[in-house]
Design a protein around this motif. Structure first.
Motif, PDB file in Angstrom:
ATOM      1  N   LYS A  99      32.276 -36.955 -29.628  1.00  0.00           N
ATOM      2  CA  LYS A  99      31.846 -38.097 -28.823  1.00  0.00           C
ATOM      3  C   LYS A  99      32.953 -39.155 -28.832  1.00  0.00           C
ATOM      4  O   LYS A  99      32.886 -40.136 -29.565  1.00  0.00           O
ATOM      5  CB  LYS A  99      30.541 -38.674 -29.372  1.00  0.00           C
ATOM      6  N   PRO A 100      33.962 -38.973 -27.975  1.00  0.00           N
ATOM      7  CA  PRO A 100      35.044 -39.959 -27.946  1.00  0.00           C
ATOM      8  C   PRO A 100      34.641 -41.282 -27.327  1.00  0.00           C
ATOM      9  O   PRO A 100      35.263 -42.301 -27.587  1.00  0.00           O
ATOM     10  CB  PRO A 100      36.112 -39.262 -27.100  1.00  0.00           C
ATOM     11  N   GLY A 101      33.618 -41.265 -26.482  1.00  0.00           N
ATOM     12  CA  GLY A 101      33.202 -42.479 -25.788  1.00  0.00           C
ATOM     13  C   GLY A 101      31.714 -42.697 -25.877  1.00  0.00           C
ATOM     14  O   GLY A 101      31.111 -42.605 -26.954  1.00  0.00           O
ATOM     15  N   VAL A 102      31.089 -42.940 -24.740  1.00  0.00           N
ATOM     16  CA  VAL A 102      29.671 -43.329 -24.725  1.00  0.00           C
ATOM     17  C   VAL A 102      28.726 -42.137 -24.673  1.00  0.00           C
ATOM     18  O   VAL A 102      27.516 -42.308 -24.811  1.00  0.00           O
ATOM     19  CB  VAL A 102      29.399 -44.266 -23.528  1.00  0.00           C
ATOM     20  N   ILE A 103      29.232 -40.931 -24.468  1.00  0.00           N
ATOM     21  CA  ILE A 103      28.390 -39.746 -24.434  1.00  0.00           C
ATOM     22  C   ILE A 103      29.055 -38.634 -25.233  1.00  0.00           C
ATOM     23  O   ILE A 103      30.287 -38.578 -25.328  1.00  0.00           O
ATOM     24  CB  ILE A 103      28.131 -39.241 -22.989  1.00  0.00           C
TER      25      ILE A 103
END
Length: 413
Positions: A99-103
């Motif tokens: 999960k590098p970002g928001v998802i």
């Protein structure tokens, strides 16, 4: 693929019989003909179902075999475990995805899509809220001025003694003013949608964004996005006219009503079928025709799911907007609109106090709900590409995750 918010236009989707997108797999990723996009860690494709009693779940230490070319593209998630709870409780899959970002980079559940939209608003509010705030102010200011100086001058006399020419002129004026108001809202919403799409696409990679960067990325496609929106609107209007007009001209009210119901059903079906055309147009830097084709392919066999998520999002944003707008409108009517009597007669609807209170409510509601709706659409597009085209591999590389797809990926926050 690069680290920009837009992704290179893929080739034919795997559902069309092709297994790759014209990009190279990560180093060390074992591939075979037609499955170059698939991670070796993914389970074989197939319909997700509960394990048969007596069977032992897969050994978590032994990664399942890679899927065979051309198999399972129509199954759940292209061979991924289910998004809500999949891989936990002895199923043998990793408990969390990268999960590098928001998802997380895997097929998403409905709650995760909504959460991703809200999380982007919270983490990247410096880019999201100013865009929607400016758009909301422009829209509400235009509506306020039209209601104060234009709509109030249009008197629609519905009495039987009113001259027909006067009624036609009043209707024409009302339609023209409504069209002007709608056009302002259309332009503003297109600009906001284009810029928010870029912000959300960066948030998925864990990258921040700015208003200037979002504008630079969105500007080249604005004309096409306007054309796409206009095409869908005109097409819907023509479809409705073609199906309703024959019954109306023949004086058959029942036939006209039936035609209207059929038209509404077809418009709804087309609306969902082309719901992902906007993010496809913006993120793939493609043409209007190709964006419509891409949306149609991505929505295929997922119409009801996308319809349900879109409907739920509309209900949630509608309730939120009503909870904000109605109290302020009520206060404006009671304080500045002559109280309940003035509100009932409509005489207070053009007072400055009432219009300003209603506009404030509209600005707050649009500022909050517009990014949620735009974010859900973008995340639905990404989710469908992950399910059908293993876009998670592309996203992982763009996010700077090394060796993604070659070993069990690390968990991310």
């Amino acid at each position: 693929m690069n680290d920009s918010p837009g992704w290179a236009t893929p080739g034919s989707s795997p559902s069309d019989g092709e297994g790759s997108h014209g990009t190279q797999p990560p180093a060390g990723n074992p591939t075979g003909p037609g499955d170059s996009k698939w991670s070796a860690e993914q389970p074989p494709p197939g319909q997700w179902s509960s394990p048969t009693p007596g069977q032992t779940p897969p050994n978590p230490q032994q990664p399942p075999a890679a899927p065979q070319p051309g198999a399972g593209w129509g199954s759940y998630g292209g061979g991924y475990p289910p998004p809500n709870g999949g891989g936990q409780g002895g199923w043998g899959y990793p408990a969390q995805a990268v999960k590098p970002g928001v998802i997380p980079l895997r097929p998403l559940g409905m709650g995760e899509i909504l959460d991703g939209a809200v999380t982007t608003m919270r983490k990247h509010w410096r880019a999201v809220l100013p865009i929607t705030l400016v758009v909301a102010v422009v829209v509400q200011l235009a509506t306020l001025l039209l209601q104060k100086y234009a709509f109030s001058d249009v008197v629609l006399d519905q009495s039987s003694s009113a001259p027909l020419d006067d009624q036609i002129d009043a209707l024409g004026s009302l339609a023209a003013l409504t069209a002007v108001d709608g056009f302002v809202q259309l332009i503003a919403s297109i600009v906001a949608t284009a810029m928010l799409t870029m912000v959300f696409s960066r948030a998925v990679l864990g990258h921040g964004s700015s208003i200037g960067a979002a504008w630079r990325e969105a500007r080249p496609q604005l004309a096409r996005l306007f054309g796409l929106t206009l095409l869908l609107g005109i097409g819907s209007a023509l479809l409705f006219t073609v199906l309703v007009l024959p019954g109306a001209l023949a004086g058959q009210g029942a036939l006209a009503v039936l035609g209207g119901l059929v038209a509404l059903g077809l418009i709804l079906w087309l609306w969902i079928r082309f719901a992902l055309a906007s993010p496809a147009l913006m993120l793939e830097k493609t043409t209007i025709r190709k964006a419509l084709t891409r949306s149609s392919k991505l929505v295929k066999d997922s119409w009801w799911r996308i319809f349900g998520i879109t409907l739920l999002t509309s209900l949630i944003t509608g309730i939120v907007a009503a909870l904000i707008v109605l109290p302020l409108t009520l206060v404006g009517g009671l304080v500045f609109g002559g109280g309940l009597e003035g509100m009932a007669e409509g005489s207070g609807a053009t007072s400055w106090g009432y219009l300003i209170m209603a506009a404030i409510g509209g600005v707050i509601a649009l500022t909050i709900t517009m990014p949620i709706q735009a974010g859900v659409t973008v995340l639905l597009y990404i989710d469908q590409r992950i399910r059908r085209e293993a876009l998670d591999l592309e996203l992982a590389r763009a996010a700077g995750i090394e060796n993604y797809g070659t070993t069990t990926p690390p968990t991310g926050g």
